[in-house]
Every structure is written in structure tokens, then in C-alpha cells.
Design an enzyme around this catalytic site. Structure first.
Site, mmCIF file in Angstrom:
data_model
loop_
_atom_site.group_PDB
_atom_site.id
_atom_site.type_symbol
_atom_site.label_atom_id
_atom_site.label_comp_id
_atom_site.label_asym_id
_atom_site.label_seq_id
_atom_site.Cartn_x
_atom_site.Cartn_y
_atom_site.Cartn_z
ATOM 1 N N CYS A 1 -9.791 -2.309 -11.072
ATOM 2 C CA CYS A 1 -9.315 -1.223 -10.231
ATOM 3 C C CYS A 1 -7.978 -1.549 -9.573
ATOM 4 O O CYS A 1 -7.454 -0.768 -8.797
ATOM 5 C CB CYS A 1 -10.351 -0.845 -9.169
ATOM 6 S SG CYS A 1 -10.658 -2.171 -7.996
ATOM 7 N N ASP B 1 -4.903 -8.275 -5.515
ATOM 8 C CA ASP B 1 -5.133 -9.482 -4.716
ATOM 9 C C ASP B 1 -5.382 -10.698 -5.598
ATOM 10 O O ASP B 1 -4.996 -11.807 -5.239
ATOM 11 C CB ASP B 1 -6.312 -9.262 -3.752
ATOM 12 C CG ASP B 1 -5.854 -8.522 -2.503
ATOM 13 O OD1 ASP B 1 -4.835 -8.938 -1.916
ATOM 14 O OD2 ASP B 1 -6.477 -7.525 -2.134
ATOM 15 N N HIS C 1 0.801 -1.220 0.000
ATOM 16 C CA HIS C 1 0.000 0.000 0.000
ATOM 17 C C HIS C 1 0.832 1.267 0.000
ATOM 18 O O HIS C 1 0.409 2.304 -0.504
ATOM 19 C CB HIS C 1 -1.052 -0.069 1.093
ATOM 20 C CG HIS C 1 -2.129 -0.986 0.641
ATOM 21 N ND1 HIS C 1 -2.038 -2.333 0.803
ATOM 22 C CD2 HIS C 1 -3.225 -0.749 -0.102
ATOM 23 C CE1 HIS C 1 -3.076 -2.888 0.212
ATOM 24 N NE2 HIS C 1 -3.814 -1.951 -0.338
ATOM 25 N N GLU D 1 -11.565 -10.382 -6.526
ATOM 26 C CA GLU D 1 -10.129 -10.366 -6.249
ATOM 27 C C GLU D 1 -9.655 -11.661 -5.602
ATOM 28 O O GLU D 1 -8.500 -11.797 -5.226
ATOM 29 C CB GLU D 1 -9.757 -9.155 -5.382
ATOM 30 C CG GLU D 1 -10.572 -8.981 -4.128
ATOM 31 C CD GLU D 1 -10.208 -7.709 -3.346
ATOM 32 O OE1 GLU D 1 -9.133 -7.125 -3.569
ATOM 33 O OE2 GLU D 1 -11.009 -7.324 -2.475
HETATM 34 C C1 PEP Z 1 -6.823 -5.041 -5.486
HETATM 35 O O1 PEP Z 1 -6.666 -5.973 -4.689
HETATM 36 O O2 PEP Z 1 -6.494 -5.091 -6.678
HETATM 37 C C2 PEP Z 1 -7.402 -3.777 -5.028
HETATM 38 C C3 PEP Z 1 -7.716 -2.819 -5.880
HETATM 39 O O3 PEP Z 1 -7.572 -3.600 -3.702
HETATM 40 P P1 PEP Z 1 -6.388 -3.268 -2.686
HETATM 41 O O4 PEP Z 1 -5.153 -2.939 -3.468
HETATM 42 O O5 PEP Z 1 -6.850 -2.129 -1.859
HETATM 43 O O6 PEP Z 1 -6.261 -4.547 -1.905
HETATM 44 MG MG MG Z 2 -7.601 -5.975 -2.741
#
Ligand code: PEP
Ligand code: MG
Length: 579
Positions: free
Chosen positions: A504, A457, A191, A433
């Protein structure tokens, strides 16, 4: 000069002085100091003890004025320990014999002291270990405090160097002054990396020991495109990188001219480009870059930026702010995705053996209904002001989705009974995901208004590769044919059922995959704001037929290498300066 190689997670180059951040809950890096600097470390230590004592005295006086002597006297033990010559001497000895930095010496001495208390039979005394930790933090804060305070009130541009940056720390940085990150650990979809990309600043992670190799004030070059950090660069390196910075700025300027142009292919097929955000304040920048709405609002950052649990009102204020900034454009609010790497600063990482496979995300929400309901209530209340949609993360079974919807229905009933102002019929979608959800996409498609494919994910769980682990970063790729076939099937299932579908995950903002995703039938992309212009440029330079051909070819490959090689060639054919 030292050149260090890591994983470039956010492109661009920056040259500026370093601030080294030692997070309170992380290991203090050991730095050996040369003989001539030992006295300086000793002086820093003495000063830190004096300052810690002064601060504590002020704190006790304030407590006494407000709550009386009983509470203030709890801290007498702290004051006594700070005055204790044995403790001070044991830290001094550590510096003088081992030639380490003062921070490290404090943590070694305090660990020994904590061990002594823990070994005590008397439970009252054993409990004093918490006071020892408290004092350790107080002294460390004064030692490294300049860096902390400096980060809040920076007078010049800096690069932040850390062992790791917790998402909450990243979120709290002064975004106008912090121009780059470099961390010892982390991977492309950690993140910290995502936040760096959202902020549009270069970042390199997985460098191993950058936090101990760099001292505050050192000049560094962070090259997020090539994944390189240069400490104390020589004149040639400086000239070369200054030129690179100049070219990069030119490229950004050129892309900025696309802002108001539509994302349509040359044969007239329109695509929707949305942005991902962690905080409502990022919305204006995302719209400036040409995003048409927010396709993923990671609401867990509301928790991570705060030391106490946000109330329903805190949620409401954040969402209402986001809706107001969007002025009628869509806002997809993802419900809390806490756990695994998105833990809350202060509470520390999960104690589970496999937190990524554990009680995280929607599972955690379904186990903590008051928390979940407070968020859902706030979303529905904010929805009266604009185009709000709800998205559940990490859905892995159909029952989980149904349970989440049941909680939503309960919340609607409660709000109705209270006569509150809210909107009950908001579109409800889910993240795809987890491979189980992708494989059963046709079933899920019958129960939701839209899918959003979370490739970060999805890759992690399909390929069994930890998205935050720099040691396996080479295996983490959207180009793996298994991942691609899941993505293709999810898009197909959604299109067949006539529901919305977007991607996303980080893949949506990587120009390398734009042609492929378009060719697989994707019409909505959601990405970090700074990625919007380049993706738009590719869309505006191709036809749907070309994208389809590319996708067909890619799906015939059986290795990620072939996929990457081919996509790079095809993209360069239409945009020679890409990558
Ligand atoms: C993902 O897992 O691709 C996603 C967009 O969610 P995050 O990165 O917040 O886990
Ligand atoms: Mg995710």
C-alpha cells in the site's frame, strides 16, 4: 520568466495564477520590495493594524455579551498593544529601512517585543509574551488573510504555493479550485505529496525558495511530471505546455475507458486493485477509477483536519460513512499513525530529536489508551454495516502486535458488557513497514490475517533516508536491492502461511514497478485512486510468466540503476507510451 527545478511528486501539468500561502506556524518568507513599493507596504500595514483592532473589538463585544466583562477584559492588553504607537512605528521603520514586505516586518518587530517581555523578571509580565504572539498572528492573518479566505472560497482555479503544506492544510483546501501545488520543502512520500496524488493534481516539492520567488497572482506552470515550476512563462513556454496539458487529458480519457474492465493478465490471472484514502469523501472517486475497495484508510487525517481531538462518535460517523459509500466492498481501516511528519496542526511537530524513530504510530497509541480505545470502539461499531478490517501500523516487535490485540480484546469485552451493537470478529492485519517486521515476517504471519507492505516507511527505515527530506530524495527508491529482497520475502512468507498480502506504499501505484510486484507473487495492490487505471493497463497487457521472468531478472541485479533501467525497458515493450 524563471524556471525552477524541484521534485515532481504528482504528475500532470497545470497553468494558472498562484496563491501564496504563509502558514501561521511557519516562518514568514522575507521578500524585498523595490523603493517604489515601500509606500504600498506601509499602507498595507496601517490597514492591517486598523482591521486587526476592529476585529478584536468585535470579538471583545461578543465575549462580553456571552461571558461578561471579566473574560472580555483579558483582551484589553491586546487592544492596548495594537493602539501603541511605538509598536506600529517599529514595524514601519523595519519596512522603510530594510525594504521588506509588511508580513516579514511584523514578524521581526514582534520577535523583538517578545524578547523584551521574556527578559522581564516579573512572571506576570513575562507571561504576556503569549499575548504578543497572539497579536502577531492577528495582524498577520489580516495581512495574508486574503489568501487564506480565498482558499476557502475561491472564485477561480489556482495553484497553491507554500513553504510547506501541512497535511491538515492540504486536507482543508478547496479541491475543486486548487489545481496544483508547489512547495519549498518535501520529498516524494511526504504526506503533502501523497495527498496531491490522491487528489490527482500536479505537484512539485523541494524547490528551495519558490514561496519567496512567487507573489500571489503570478501566472505559473506547475509540471509535476518533470518536476519543474515556471514563473511568469513566455509565449513559447505557454504554447508548449498548453499542448502538453491537451495530450495529458487525452491520455487520461483513454485510461478512463478501462474503468469497468477487470484487472486480469492476458493468461487469466486476476489481481485486486484497491485504493488508499485519507477521507471517506475520496471513496466515490476511487471507485469511479476502478478500485475494488479501500486497502488503506489513513484515519489520522481525521485528527489533522480538526483542531480538537475527535470523539468516538466523530470516528464512528467517518467510518460508517466510508462503509456506506463502499456498499459491501472491503475497507481496511488503519489505526492512528500519528507522529513524525503526521503531526496535528496547531500542536506542531514533535519535540523529540528523532520523531521518525520516536513515540509515533502504534507506540503512541499504546501510550495513550483512551485515544486508541475510542478509535477501536468506533471501528467495531461501524463494522456491523459492512466488510471492515483493522490494520495496525508501524509494528516493529511481536509484543507490540500482541499488546495491540489485547487492547482490542478489552474493547470487545467493554462493548459486550455495554450491550452495544458491534462486530467483534473483524480480520486483523498489520503494516509491514519496519525492517524488523519484514525480517520476521514468517513469525508475524502466524498471528495476523493479512500484511500490507508500507514501502514508504520500509524504504526510509531500510536505507536510512528521511522520506520528507528533499536533500536525500535521490537516495529514496523502492528499486534498491535490499528493499526488494525484503518485499520479496514478506510476500513469500504471507503466501506460504496462506494469509493476505498487499503493498500500500506509493510503489504500488508506480507503473514502473507493476510487472515486478506481480512477478513476485503480489495479488493485491493498494494505491492512490488516480493511479489505478495505468496500473490496470499494465496488468492487462502482460502474462504471469512474463512478470515472473522480469522479477527473476530484477532480483539478480545489485544496483538500483540496473533495476530501474531494466524495468523501464520491459514496461515500454508492452506499453510504448508508458512514462
Ligand atoms: C507506508 O509507509 O508505505 C504507508 C503506506 O504508510 P504512510 O505513507 O501513511 O506512512
Ligand atoms: Mg507508513
Amino acid at each position: 520568466m524563471e524556471i525552477m527545478k524541484g521534485i515532481g511528486v504528482s504528475p500532470g501539468v497545470v497553468i494558472c495564477p498562484a496563491v501564496v500561502l504563509d502558514a501561521e506556524d511557519l516562518v514568514i518568507p522575507r521578500r524585498l520590495v523595490d523603493v517604489n513599493s515601500v509606500d504600498k507596504e506601509v499602507a498595507r500595514l496601517r490597514e492591517a493594524f486598523t482591521k486587526a483592532t476592529d476585529d478584536l473589538n468585535v470579538f471583545r463585544a461578543e465575549l462580553k455579551a456571552e461571558h461578561g466583562n471579566d473574560i472580555a477584559s483579558i483582551f484589553d492588553f491586546h487592544a492596548g498593544l495594537l493602539k501603541d504607537k511605538t509598536l506600529l512605528n517599529s514595524v514601519l521603520k523595519e519596512i522603510q529601512t530594510s525594504h521588506t514586505n509588511a508580513e516579514y516586518a511584523v514578524s521581526v518587530a514582534m520577535k523583538k517585543l517578545a524578547g523584551t517581555f521574556l527578559a522581564m523578571k516579573d512572571s506576570y509580565l513575562a507571561d504576556r509574551v503569549k499575548d504578543v504572539y497572539d497579536i502577531e498572528k492577528r495582524v498577520l492573518r489580516t495581512l495574508i488573510g486574503n489568501a487564506h479566505e480565498g482558499l476557502l472560497n475561491l472564485q477561480q482555479n489556482v495553484c497553491v504555493i507554500a513553504h510547506d503544506l501541512l497535511p491538515s492544510q492540504t486536507a482543508a483546501l478547496d479541491k475543486n479550485r486548487v489545481k496544483g501545488f508547489a512547495c519549498d520543502v518535501g520529498g516524494r512520500t511526504s504526506h503533502t505529496a501523497i495527498v496531491a496524488r490522491a487528489m490527482g493534481i500536479p505537484a512539485v516539492v523541494g524547490l528551495g525558495n519558490v514561496s519567496s520567488a512567487i507573489s500571489g497572482g503570478d501566472l505559473v506552470i506547475i509540471d509535476g511530471t518533470r518536476g519543474v515550476v515556471i514563473v511568469d512563462p513566455d509565449a513559447d513556454q505557454l504554447t508548449e505546455h498548453e499542448e502538453y496539458v491537451r495530450q495529458y487529458i487525452e491520455f487520461e480519457k483513454e485510461l478512463a475507458t478501462l474503468k469497468d474492465l477487470p484487472a486480469v493478465t492476458t493468461d487469466g490471472h486476476a489481481v485486486t486493485l484497491m485504493a488508499n484514502i485519507e477521507f471517506p469523501a475520496e471513496i466515490n472517486d476511487a471507485l469511479d477509477r476502478g478500485a475494488k475497495g479501500i486497502g488503506l484508510y489513513r484515519t489520522e487525517f481525521l485528527y489533522m483536519a480538526s483542531v480538537i481531538e475527535p470523539t468516538e462518535e466523530d470516528h464512528y460517523l467517518a467510518y460508517a460513512d466510508a462503509v456506506r459509500r463502499l456498499d459491501g466492498r472491503p475497507l481496511v481501516i488503519r489505526t492512528l499513525d500519528l507522529g513524525a511528519d503526521k503531526y496535528i496542526f496547531g500542536k506542531g511537530p514533535s519535540k523529540e530529536a528523532n520523531p521518525f524513530l520516536g513515540d509515533r504510530s502504534i507506540r503512541m497509541c499504546l501510550h495513550n489508551l483512551p485515544m486508541f480505545k475510542a478509535q477501536l470502539r468506533a471501528i467495531l461499531r461501524a463494522a456491523v454495516h459492512g466488510d471492515v478490517r483493522i490494520m495496525f501500523p508501524m509494528i516493529s516487535t511481536i509484543m507490540e502486535l500482541r499488546q495491540a490485540r489485547m487492547v482490542l480484546n478489552d474493547v470487545i469485552e467493554e462493548l459486550e458488557d455495554e450491550g452495544a451493537s458491534f462486530k467483534g470478529d473483524v480480520p486483523v492485519g498489520m503494516m509491514v513497514e519496519v525492517p524488523s517486521a519484514a525480517l520476521l515476517a514468517s513469525n508475524f504471519a502466524r498471528e495476523v490475517a493479512f500484511f500490507s507492505i508500507g514501502t514508504n516507511d520500509l524504504i526510509q527505515y531500510t536505507l536510512a533516508v528521511d522520506r520528507t527530506n528533499e536533500r536525500v530524495a535521490g537516495l529514496f527508491t523502492p528499486a534498491h536491492p535490499a528493499v526488494l529482497s525484503l518485499i520479496r520475502d514478506v510476500i513469500r512468507a504471507a503466501n506460504r502461511q496462506g494469509i493476505g498480502v498487499s503493498v500500500c506504499g506509493e510503489m504500488a501505484g508506480e507503473p514502473l514497478y507493476t510487472l515486478l510486484l506481480l512477478g513476485l507473487g503480489l495479488n493485491t495492490f493498494s494505491m492512490n485512486g488516480p493511479d489505478v487505471p495505468e496500473v490496470k493497463k499494465i496488468i492487462r497487457s502482460t502474462t504471469t510468466e512474463h512478470a515472473r521472468q522480469v522479477a527473476r531478472k530484477v532480483m539478480s541485479f545489485d544496483s538500483e540503476r540496473q533495476v530501474v533501467h531494466y524495468l523501464r525497458e520491459e514496461t515500454r515493450k508492452i506499453i510504448p507510451e508508458a512514462f
